[in-house]
Design an enzyme around this catalytic site. Sequence first.
Site, PDB file in Angstrom:
ATOM      1  N   ARG B 299      -6.012   4.977   5.419  1.00 38.17           N
ATOM      2  CA  ARG B 299      -5.414   4.704   4.125  1.00 38.17           C
ATOM      3  C   ARG B 299      -5.453   3.192   3.941  1.00 38.17           C
ATOM      4  NH1 ARG B 299      -0.043   2.763   4.203  1.00 38.17           N
ATOM      5  NH2 ARG B 299       0.802   4.618   5.187  1.00 38.17           N
ATOM      6  N   HIS B 303       1.084   3.433   1.240  1.00 39.88           N
ATOM      7  CA  HIS B 303       1.388   4.878   1.241  1.00 39.88           C
ATOM      8  C   HIS B 303       1.644   5.344  -0.186  1.00 39.88           C
ATOM      9  CE1 HIS B 303       3.308   8.715   2.048  1.00 39.88           C
ATOM     10  NE2 HIS B 303       4.402   8.303   1.461  1.00 39.88           N
ATOM     11  N   TYR B 312       4.110  -3.937   8.094  1.00 41.72           N
ATOM     12  CA  TYR B 312       4.004  -3.199   9.343  1.00 41.72           C
ATOM     13  C   TYR B 312       2.609  -3.133   9.948  1.00 41.72           C
ATOM     14  CZ  TYR B 312       2.856   0.599   6.014  1.00 41.72           C
ATOM     15  OH  TYR B 312       2.317   1.342   4.999  1.00 41.72           O
TER      16      TYR B 312
END
Lengths: 324, 413
Positions: B299, B303, B312
């Site tokens: 990805r 998200h 992150y």
Amino acid sequence: MKTMTIAKAINEGLRATLANDPKSFIMGEDIGSLGGVYRVTEGLKAEFGAHRVMDTPLAESGIIGTAIGMALRGHRPICEIQFDGFVFPGFNQITTQMAKIHTRSDGQLSAPVVVRIPYGGGIGSIEHHSESPEALFAHTAGLRIITPSNANDAYWMIQQAVECKDPVIFFEPKRRYWLKGEVDTENSPGDPFKAHVVREGTDATIVAYGPLVPVALAAANAAAEDGRSVEVIDLRSISPIDFDTVEASVKKTGRLIVSHEAPTFGGIGGEISARISERCFYSMEAPAIRVGGFHMPYPVARVEEHYLPDIDRMLEALDRAFAY
Amino acid sequence: MGAAQQSATGTETSGHGTNGGDALRPNPGTSAGVLNTNAVGEADMVQLLDADGNRHADATFGPYVDALDSEALRGFYRDMATVRRFDTEATALQRQGELALWVPVVGQEAAQIGSGRAMRPADYAFPTYREHGVALTRGLDLADLLKLFRGVSNGGWDPREKNFHLYTLVLAAQTLHAVGYAMGISRDLAADPTTEPAAVVAYFGDGSSSEGDVHESMVFAASYNAPVVFFCQNNYWAISVPFEVQSRVPLANRAGGYGFPGIRVDGNDVLAVYAVTQWALDHARDGHGPVLIEASTYRVGAHTTADDPTKYRMNAEEEAWKAKDPLTRLEAYLRAEGLADDAFFEQVRNDGDELAAHVRRATLALGGADIRQKFATVYAEAHPLVAEELAWFEKYEASFADADSQTSQGGAA
């Protein structure tokens, strides 16, 4: 008219459904060769085959979730959950999926799954085998919840549940499985979502359902000895609730007692009390009084007699209602 | 040949021609070996087109691609570019306040287009909430996908029209629905052998693989030999939680534990995904039961539009994956083989812009939703509580209309 137990009446109702609707089938744990832990499905696998009476892996979410998928394909699954306290692994599938598919699809799809759950206490069992979780389901829009209290209703209501286009939770009062009654297999008692006045009276109304209907009737008979005429309503449907029948009764009697085994707090009794208070405020001689379980996890069997509403607790509630 | 391929081919040779039975038994000699690493290596994956656009030979899966004509190969590129352009437009609509949320798909186009194009019309897809590319291959109007994200519907299309189910936001719940639907296909075939054989694809992600429903769905699928293909897009991030927290082994390895084939495929290689999914769907339709495909992809974006991946994960990882982009490698292949030229790519770009304009127009035209429609769809049959509350609502609404008209009359006087 035939006389049979509630368990046998459900068995006969399922047999009629399987015979009449080729898309219907039963699925659950131990329901095939064993006939279910309460033998409610006894003999059905032998008669209809493993394809129609399907033993599943031991997985409640799997049972409900795959039933939803099969319903989407046009089949009519009837799921058995072995005991009330074991429905929670399937709770997610029931409340977030099964209940909502009709509205999520803007009315294009529905999941007409029937989930049978033996519920309630009084059988001296161990934990997770005696609970009454109906309010948790009733709070979820999209579900219909019915519970028979006698053999005739048991025979008919299970068939009506399968015919319903909406998902239905079918709570079976397990301590009444062996209660015998007459079953008229020719004439249906009609709308399964309508309450029945099972005893006429003029001074007070007791609303009960499932396992407590016989208790309410016994309490009404005991009250009659004290000169009190008590009407008893078998609610039959917990969602929707037939408030019209309750309203008509309370407008006549002026007093309302609502009783169920589930904890009083946050229960169905509170909903009925509030609605009827709104509708019948000027007809009521006393506030609605609830007689239910305590705010505790269903207790160990050796003390359940103190937990379960009984005749004396219903009579005590009547005394309070008459004291106003 | 990688271990995962051995799994697939091993079961194929031992299981074809039988209905269930031995085909379902785990085959320790051929199932994917337990790997001790989650490294994004390519050695154990089926890959037909590498990151530079070079075709690799593969005896099992190669023929599925060899059977495609140039139009089909160009179609893969067109689909991937179209869904990427759609995604850009939807993200823009969210940023402009027209959508409450958007779930980007950039980076995962090959996994979705390859698997979606492998399906037949009678097959049925159960998506999560990111399968915009699969929706395109099923023939949906992509604008319909935005109804959910604009807040005018919880669905947005009739799933039966294109056999593409509604998006499901509760993770993994749909994997059980997929298996149940597949069990329903088996029941229909048993009742009427003239029923068109079909299979179901259950989409889920690496994060969902930790949910109990995925486990139960695989148990049921194996128990009833259901014609279902579990298609896991491992994009390596469950919002901010990396794949290493979900699993110690590649997810495809788990299939062996359930007794059906697991195949790990390069999810950024549209040709490999197409071939592997075709193989799995044939396997399922032919009565050999479920298959798990793990498409290793990434990805690239967030998200959702509410997410911030800079908090992150490292830039270097994103850059490494961008080098494996599914569109650029197919473009390189098409150009090298002389299957597409500048005019084709220009045309795809223009068509994408046109689609984006259509999506924007359709979204802005959606307007509001009517709560009366929600009252009308809670239940399939009439329900007294809903009727009572709707009646109250109508009366309440009407009271404002009365007040408004009294005010305006007063003003006029």
